[in-house]
Design an enzyme around this catalytic site. Sequence first.
Site, PDB file in Angstrom:
ATOM      1  N   HIS A 208      54.192  49.638   3.429  1.00  0.00           N
ATOM      2  CA  HIS A 208      54.362  51.302   3.542  1.00  0.00           C
ATOM      3  C   HIS A 208      54.010  51.858   5.080  1.00  0.00           C
ATOM      4  O   HIS A 208      53.997  53.226   5.297  1.00  0.00           O
ATOM      5  CB  HIS A 208      53.920  52.512   1.943  1.00  0.00           C
ATOM      6  CG  HIS A 208      52.365  52.523   2.200  1.00  0.00           C
ATOM      7  ND1 HIS A 208      51.849  51.665   1.511  1.00  0.00           N
ATOM      8  CD2 HIS A 208      51.747  53.824   2.920  1.00  0.00           C
ATOM      9  CE1 HIS A 208      50.065  51.913   1.723  1.00  0.00           C
ATOM     10  NE2 HIS A 208      50.416  53.352   2.307  1.00  0.00           N
TER      11      HIS A 208
HETATM   12  C1  UD1 Z   1      49.166  58.463   2.138  1.00  0.00           C
HETATM   13  C2  UD1 Z   1      47.949  57.677   2.999  1.00  0.00           C
HETATM   14  C3  UD1 Z   1      48.297  56.647   2.849  1.00  0.00           C
HETATM   15  C4  UD1 Z   1      47.691  55.690   1.759  1.00  0.00           C
HETATM   16  C5  UD1 Z   1      48.999  55.934   0.833  1.00  0.00           C
HETATM   17  C6  UD1 Z   1      48.931  55.312  -0.265  1.00  0.00           C
HETATM   18  C7  UD1 Z   1      47.478  59.638   4.596  1.00  0.00           C
HETATM   19  C8  UD1 Z   1      47.730  60.393   5.895  1.00  0.00           C
HETATM   20  N1  UD1 Z   1      48.160  58.806   4.433  1.00  0.00           N
HETATM   21  O1  UD1 Z   1      50.301  57.911   2.820  1.00  0.00           O
HETATM   22  O2  UD1 Z   1      46.707  56.307   3.528  1.00  0.00           O
HETATM   23  O3  UD1 Z   1      47.742  54.957   1.912  1.00  0.00           O
HETATM   24  O4  UD1 Z   1      49.479  58.255   0.895  1.00  0.00           O
HETATM   25  O5  UD1 Z   1      49.932  55.608  -1.205  1.00  0.00           O
HETATM   26  O6  UD1 Z   1      46.690  60.842   3.955  1.00  0.00           O
HETATM   27  N2  UD1 Z   1      56.544  61.203  -1.051  1.00  0.00           N
HETATM   28  C9  UD1 Z   1      57.477  60.817  -1.745  1.00  0.00           C
HETATM   29  N3  UD1 Z   1      56.912  61.317  -3.575  1.00  0.00           N
HETATM   30  C10 UD1 Z   1      55.502  61.052  -2.994  1.00  0.00           C
HETATM   31  C11 UD1 Z   1      54.375  61.512  -2.086  1.00  0.00           C
HETATM   32  C12 UD1 Z   1      55.509  60.987  -1.393  1.00  0.00           C
HETATM   33  O7  UD1 Z   1      58.407  61.432  -2.379  1.00  0.00           O
HETATM   34  O8  UD1 Z   1      54.787  61.776  -4.425  1.00  0.00           O
HETATM   35  C13 UD1 Z   1      57.311  60.775   0.583  1.00  0.00           C
HETATM   36  C14 UD1 Z   1      56.740  61.853   1.068  1.00  0.00           C
HETATM   37  O9  UD1 Z   1      57.744  62.769   0.879  1.00  0.00           O
HETATM   38  C15 UD1 Z   1      56.870  61.359   1.710  1.00  0.00           C
HETATM   39  C16 UD1 Z   1      56.447  59.820   2.000  1.00  0.00           C
HETATM   40  O10 UD1 Z   1      56.692  60.012   0.751  1.00  0.00           O
HETATM   41  O11 UD1 Z   1      58.045  60.834   3.199  1.00  0.00           O
HETATM   42  C17 UD1 Z   1      54.981  59.679   2.958  1.00  0.00           C
HETATM   43  O12 UD1 Z   1      54.026  60.899   2.137  1.00  0.00           O
HETATM   44  P1  UD1 Z   1      52.652  61.040   2.481  1.00  0.00           P
HETATM   45  O13 UD1 Z   1      51.368  61.800   1.365  1.00  0.00           O
HETATM   46  O14 UD1 Z   1      52.594  61.858   3.378  1.00  0.00           O
HETATM   47  O15 UD1 Z   1      51.642  59.882   3.035  1.00  0.00           O
HETATM   48  P2  UD1 Z   1      51.665  58.437   2.166  1.00  0.00           P
HETATM   49  O16 UD1 Z   1      52.799  57.550   3.108  1.00  0.00           O
HETATM   50  O17 UD1 Z   1      51.723  58.590   1.457  1.00  0.00           O
END
Ligand code: UD1
Length: 366
Positions: A208
């Site tokens: 990811h």
């Molecule tokens: C975050 C953490 C990362 C960790 C990862 C594990 C930061 C900077 N990064 O990254 O260190 O390894 O989580 O999961 O905090 N999304 C969903 N549903 C959710 C959560 C996220 O659809 O429940 C989607 C969001 O819309 C977004 C993407 O996933 O498009 C990224 O989510 P975000 O929490 O910003 O960061 P991660 O890439 O998950």
Amino acid sequence: MKKLSVMLVAGARPNFMKVAPLWRALRSSHRLRPVMVHTGQHYDFLMSDVFFRDLGLPKPKLCLEVGSGTHAAQTSKILSGLEKIFLKEKPALVCVFGDVNSTLAAALAAAKLRIPVAHIEAGLRSGDRSMPEEINRVLTDRLADLLFVTEPSGVRNLKKEGVPSSKIFHVGNVMIDTLFYHLTRIRRSPILRKLCLKPRAYGVLTLHRPSNVDSRASLRHILRILKAVTSRIPLVYPIHPRSYKKITAAGLWRDFKDLPDLRVIDPLGYTDFMKLTAEAVLVLTDSGGIQEESTSLGVPCLTMRENTERPVTLEEGTNRLVGTDLKKIITATDRALSKDHVKIRSLRFWDGNASRRILKILEKKL
Ligand code: UD1
């Protein structure tokens, strides 16, 4: 005597397994009591709620529901939301975990209000500022008053950055506390049966990181790697929502879905994912935490990154950095397939008791 409240701030999937053992330890304290806050950085059932259920955590009383956004938008929403909560609840200490945006935002909100901050999993450094997590780590450690470290490199890094030794505590790995605590339930997970898998007849894939999934070119290269690996061993891929979005946006979803022997499934809960990992012949990942969990489970881990903030897993564990170099990945895959699971020495303080050590220190300091 009224117990002092210790606020535990969690927000994203990798936080929940780190919060759980400290929450339990604090519940047993005569002087301190845990109060849980969920920032809502992760909000899907499969990214959040399922972990509360699996880890036996109560529904958090305080939730921010910040959701997704750019880094600045997400971090600032958490920052202002937590400030209100901290002003109202007046915790004696705020505990933050790992390296996600919620970690930094909580540390900053607390530090500005002069509330002491404890950072669990302090001192880890990849040296790679292109990772948002590295920025979160460095800044959180500058703000923290008590820095709880998982491995020797953490102590070295913090001392090099001028953090006084009196603030640094090498206590071990709370995530491994969770792994050991749930081992019996993990062994009983029906996930292999559900997916019709045989132990050691498959590998696990998780991907990811922006460097791997954010561009069409890197996704196409990953597809080439996966073709080569799955021709040797089938892979199961519990897909992170961010990767699903990026793959779809790049127009490559069918290519992933239709790759023979790559099984793309929804993200798994804690016990199912740990069972899937424990019985795998190898793990191919770009995650941080899985490098540590696979080390404790004795499963070879091929990390698709150029660096790691967790070097002890390379030195003493089962981890290998393979980047996205096809040749390295194939060689490491073949080696993992030709060997029995490595029996590893257990790492110092990765023994299931890290949260008890933290509690002892907190009781002394507060
Ligand atoms: C975050 C953490 C990362 C960790 C990862 C594990 C930061 C900077 N990064 O990254 O260190 O390894 O989580 O999961 O905090 N999304 C969903 N549903 C959710 C959560 C996220 O659809 O429940 C989607 C969001 O819309 C977004 C993407 O996933 O498009 C990224 O989510 P975000 O929490 O910003 O960061 P991660 O890439 O998950």
